[in-house]
Design an enzyme around this catalytic site. Structure first.
Site, PDB file in Angstrom:
ATOM      1  N   GLU A 162       6.746  -3.059  -8.013  1.00  0.00           N
ATOM      2  CA  GLU A 162       6.502  -4.196  -8.892  1.00  0.00           C
ATOM      3  C   GLU A 162       6.429  -3.698 -10.335  1.00  0.00           C
ATOM      4  O   GLU A 162       5.372  -3.228 -10.772  1.00  0.00           O
ATOM      5  CB  GLU A 162       5.175  -4.877  -8.518  1.00  0.00           C
ATOM      6  N   SER A 186       8.423 -11.777 -10.510  1.00  0.00           N
ATOM      7  CA  SER A 186       9.235 -12.927 -10.904  1.00  0.00           C
ATOM      8  C   SER A 186      10.390 -13.214  -9.953  1.00  0.00           C
ATOM      9  O   SER A 186      11.467 -13.667 -10.382  1.00  0.00           O
ATOM     10  CB  SER A 186       9.746 -12.764 -12.351  1.00  0.00           C
ATOM     11  N   ASN A 239       1.818 -13.227  -2.116  1.00  0.00           N
ATOM     12  CA  ASN A 239       0.532 -12.806  -2.681  1.00  0.00           C
ATOM     13  C   ASN A 239       0.002 -13.975  -3.504  1.00  0.00           C
ATOM     14  O   ASN A 239       0.479 -14.233  -4.601  1.00  0.00           O
ATOM     15  CB  ASN A 239       0.725 -11.563  -3.560  1.00  0.00           C
ATOM     16  N   HIS A 250      -2.402  -3.082  -6.230  1.00  0.00           N
ATOM     17  CA  HIS A 250      -1.658  -4.026  -7.066  1.00  0.00           C
ATOM     18  C   HIS A 250      -1.922  -3.709  -8.537  1.00  0.00           C
ATOM     19  O   HIS A 250      -3.028  -3.297  -8.902  1.00  0.00           O
ATOM     20  CB  HIS A 250      -2.083  -5.468  -6.749  1.00  0.00           C
ATOM     21  N   LYS A 281      -2.776 -14.332  -4.920  1.00  0.00           N
ATOM     22  CA  LYS A 281      -3.708 -13.958  -6.000  1.00  0.00           C
ATOM     23  C   LYS A 281      -4.947 -14.863  -5.943  1.00  0.00           C
ATOM     24  O   LYS A 281      -5.327 -15.299  -4.860  1.00  0.00           O
ATOM     25  CB  LYS A 281      -2.998 -13.971  -7.352  1.00  0.00           C
ATOM     26  N   GLU A 288      -2.538  -5.495 -10.970  1.00  0.00           N
ATOM     27  CA  GLU A 288      -3.681  -6.209 -11.569  1.00  0.00           C
ATOM     28  C   GLU A 288      -4.990  -5.501 -11.227  1.00  0.00           C
ATOM     29  O   GLU A 288      -5.920  -5.478 -12.032  1.00  0.00           O
ATOM     30  CB  GLU A 288      -3.672  -7.676 -11.101  1.00  0.00           C
ATOM     31  N   GLY A 302       4.783 -12.070 -13.235  1.00  0.00           N
ATOM     32  CA  GLY A 302       4.301 -13.299 -13.860  1.00  0.00           C
ATOM     33  C   GLY A 302       4.924 -13.589 -15.209  1.00  0.00           C
ATOM     34  O   GLY A 302       4.458 -14.460 -15.948  1.00  0.00           O
TER      35      GLY A 302
HETATM   36  P1  13P Z   1       5.103 -13.093  -9.632  1.00  0.00           P
HETATM   37  O1  13P Z   1       6.056 -13.322  -8.481  1.00  0.00           O
HETATM   38  O2  13P Z   1       4.271 -14.293  -9.973  1.00  0.00           O
HETATM   39  O3  13P Z   1       5.769 -12.461 -10.796  1.00  0.00           O
HETATM   40  O4  13P Z   1       4.010 -12.008  -9.098  1.00  0.00           O
HETATM   41  C1  13P Z   1       4.466 -10.854  -8.496  1.00  0.00           C
HETATM   42  C2  13P Z   1       3.309 -10.161  -7.909  1.00  0.00           C
HETATM   43  O5  13P Z   1       2.463  -9.646  -8.604  1.00  0.00           O
HETATM   44  C3  13P Z   1       3.201 -10.140  -6.439  1.00  0.00           C
HETATM   45  O6  13P Z   1       2.230  -9.248  -6.017  1.00  0.00           O
END
Ligand code: 13P
Length: 248
Positions: A167, A208, A9, A95, A11, A97, A173
């Site tokens: 997640e 992560s 992903n 997601h 982003k 976010e 992150g």
């Molecule tokens: P990270 O791997 O950067 O923690 O992000 C995970 C994520 O949100 C994947 O959709």
């Protein structure tokens, strides 16, 4: 057990040249990877470029979001037929976010899930709890609410062969990855909630994931792969995470 699946992903990262470089490296590096499925989800403007760049490789394409409508006066939205048209196989829905920064609730996420499946896209349904919810021992309640919204709108068997990404919001992150045991416990709960005999939902862990911790997570019996954020932006790291899924 479902075929392992590794999804990057990206982003809101990238540029045309970065996409070209990253996909060239992934195309080369993934050629020898057998027994797993690999997909990348670039930002919308790069999907067409990515589809061309990935032609002839086994890396699948996915998007990061989808509209609930098929077409019409919905400025700024991107529909499931459009995603199909440019070569997507997967689309991420719900997601954290999108849930927390853009106000997407469980009902909207369920409609996005339905819009995706109606066009033959495979939705990757993201679920996960906040740190305070875990501390209050509410993880399973939160996940049940997120999952049940999809089951109620789309039917009891909607998730039987779907992709669900667990997640934990506190791991995204942050560098604070769930332990393999924490991931396994939640994945077992999810599998129990969505599966009947013979069903094979693919359950990804995200948050992560790095080359150093991937093998421990993927060794868990109910962890079928990963949804990778930051580490999917570096070809060597993403490929090394993919390899960790093969050796399990
Ligand atoms: P990270 O791997 O950067 O923690 O992000 C995970 C994520 O949100 C994947 O959709």
């Amino acid at each position: 057990m479902p075929h392992p699946l590794l999804v990057g992903n990206w982003k809101m990262h990238g540029s045309r040249s970065m996409v070209a470089d990253l996909l060239a490296a992934l195309k080369l590096g993934s050629a020898g990877l057998k027994g797993i499925d690999v997909a990348v989800c670039p930002p919308f403007p790069y999907l067409s470029d990515a589809a061309s760049l990935l032609a002839g490789s086994s890396v699948y394409l996915g998007a990061q979001d989808v509209a609930v409508h098929e077409s019409g006066a919905f400025t700024g939205e991107v529909s499931a037929p459009m995603l199909r048209d440019v070569g997507c196989r997967y689309v991420i829905v719900g997601h954290s976010e999108r849930r927390s920064l853009f106000g997407e609730d469980c009902a909207l996420v369920a409609r996005k899930f339905r819009a995706a499946t109606a066009q033959g896209l495979i939705p990757i349904l993201c679920v996960g709890e906040q740190l305070a919810e875990r501390a209050a021992d509410d993880t399973e309640t939160v996940l049940a609410t997120q999952i049940d919204a999809v089951l109620e709108l789309c039917g009891d068997s909607a998730l039987a062969r779907a992709v669900i990404a667990y997640e934990p919001v506190w791991a995204i992150g942050t560098g604070r990855v769930a332990t393999p045991e924490q991931a396994q416990a939640v994945h077992r709960f999810i599998r129990g909630r969505v599966s009947r005999a013979g069903d094979t939902p693919t359950l990804l862990y995200g948050g992560s994931v790095k080359p150093q911790n991937a093998a421990g997570l993927f060794a868990q019996p109910d962890v079928d792969g990963g949804l990778i954020g930051g580490a999917s932006l570096a070809a060597d790291q993403f490929l090394s995470i993919c390899k960790a899924a093969i050796s399990q």
